[in-house]
Scaffold this motif. Sequence first.
Motif, short mmCIF file in Angstrom:
data_model
loop_
_atom_site.label_atom_id
_atom_site.label_comp_id
_atom_site.label_asym_id
_atom_site.label_seq_id
_atom_site.Cartn_x
_atom_site.Cartn_y
_atom_site.Cartn_z
N ALA A 117 0.79 -1.23 0.00
CA ALA A 117 0.00 0.00 0.00
C ALA A 117 0.82 1.28 0.00
CB ALA A 117 -0.98 -0.01 1.17
N PRO A 118 1.87 1.41 0.84
CA PRO A 118 2.60 2.69 0.86
C PRO A 118 3.20 3.06 -0.50
CG PRO A 118 3.12 1.39 2.81
CD PRO A 118 2.35 0.49 1.90
N ASP A 119 3.81 2.09 -1.19
CA ASP A 119 4.41 2.39 -2.49
C ASP A 119 3.33 2.72 -3.52
OD1 ASP A 119 6.94 2.00 -1.51
OD2 ASP A 119 7.12 -0.06 -2.25
N ALA A 120 2.22 1.98 -3.49
CA ALA A 120 1.14 2.24 -4.44
C ALA A 120 0.55 3.62 -4.22
CB ALA A 120 0.05 1.17 -4.31
N GLU A 121 0.38 3.99 -2.95
CA GLU A 121 -0.16 5.32 -2.64
C GLU A 121 0.79 6.41 -3.10
OE1 GLU A 121 -1.08 8.11 1.27
OE2 GLU A 121 -0.79 5.96 1.53
N ALA A 122 2.09 6.22 -2.85
CA ALA A 122 3.08 7.24 -3.22
C ALA A 122 3.15 7.43 -4.73
CB ALA A 122 4.45 6.85 -2.67
N GLU A 123 3.04 6.32 -5.47
CA GLU A 123 3.13 6.41 -6.93
C GLU A 123 1.84 6.92 -7.53
OE1 GLU A 123 4.05 3.40 -10.65
OE2 GLU A 123 5.03 3.08 -8.72
N ALA A 177 -6.44 5.34 1.06
CA ALA A 177 -5.49 4.47 1.76
C ALA A 177 -5.75 4.48 3.26
CB ALA A 177 -4.06 4.92 1.46
N ARG A 178 -6.08 5.64 3.82
CA ARG A 178 -6.39 5.69 5.26
C ARG A 178 -7.67 4.92 5.56
NH1 ARG A 178 -2.32 7.61 4.27
NH2 ARG A 178 -1.95 5.37 4.53
N ASP A 179 -8.63 5.00 4.66
CA ASP A 179 -9.85 4.21 4.83
C ASP A 179 -9.52 2.72 4.83
OD1 ASP A 179 -11.41 6.47 4.92
OD2 ASP A 179 -12.27 6.24 2.91
N HIS A 180 -8.65 2.31 3.91
CA HIS A 180 -8.26 0.90 3.86
C HIS A 180 -7.62 0.46 5.18
CE1 HIS A 180 -8.01 0.53 -0.84
NE2 HIS A 180 -9.19 0.93 -0.41
N ASP A 181 -6.81 1.34 5.76
CA ASP A 181 -6.18 1.01 7.04
C ASP A 181 -7.24 0.71 8.11
OD1 ASP A 181 -3.64 1.36 5.99
OD2 ASP A 181 -3.43 3.43 6.74
N ALA A 195 -15.89 -3.59 10.76
CA ALA A 195 -15.49 -3.71 9.36
C ALA A 195 -16.61 -3.26 8.44
CB ALA A 195 -15.09 -5.15 9.04
N PHE A 196 -17.85 -3.64 8.77
CA PHE A 196 -19.02 -3.23 7.99
C PHE A 196 -19.09 -1.71 7.93
CE2 PHE A 196 -23.39 -1.96 7.41
CZ PHE A 196 -23.96 -2.90 6.57
N GLN A 197 -18.99 -1.05 9.08
CA GLN A 197 -19.13 0.41 9.12
C GLN A 197 -17.96 1.11 8.43
OE1 GLN A 197 -21.96 2.02 10.34
NE2 GLN A 197 -21.00 3.65 9.14
N ALA A 198 -16.75 0.59 8.64
CA ALA A 198 -15.58 1.21 8.01
C ALA A 198 -15.66 1.14 6.49
CB ALA A 198 -14.30 0.54 8.51
#
Length: 223
Positions: A117-123, A177-181, A195-198
Amino acid sequence: MTQDTEESVVDHTINALRAGIRDHSFAPGQRLIVADITRRLGVSAGPVREAIRRLNGEGLIDIQPNRGAVVRRFDAADIAEIFSVREAVEARAAELAALNIDQGDNRRKLDEIMAEAPDAEAEGGPRYIDHNARFHALIYEMAGNNKLREVAEGLTLPIYRMQFHQLMVRRSATTSARDHDRIVDAIRRGDGPAAFQAMRDHVRRSGLGMQEAVATKLNRLKP
């Protein structure tokens, strides 16, 4: 030509049309003329007709009286309707994924995709689009409910192939990405309701971002 070869030509044609719709080589509302596409892609008319039929089923192409096949135009109302259903479907998938976290190698697969995730978000750009799609696909895999997956594919394909998605992703990769976290944190804990609510919050936020991108794009197109 064998059946397998013919099917591979159809798949090639479908992928080429999808890419053209995504990058605006085929613009919203543009007629798709079989003879033009055969020359452009170097294929025969049969695979082109079959590709158009399948993409019509996916919601990317409309068949209109007296016009034939045209690239579908998505507007804010379309996006609102699709995302209102996706909220419920994807939230339920996340809930089931949390309940199934310790089945098979679900935890390992989740850890692996989150490590990217970090590399995908950065790119950003195409890489984040791909990562995001695979993240959501994994949630459905972990949910273990084929009917949910079938419904999701019908809702997701038009969104992830449509013309505004890359604009929306450029604006919101960090928020997504923060939502995914938050979603993954709840799933790892086996907390189905969280998990449902997030996931529901994430899909709702994504829908609002998509509608904003649509409105921005349409305003730019106004004379």
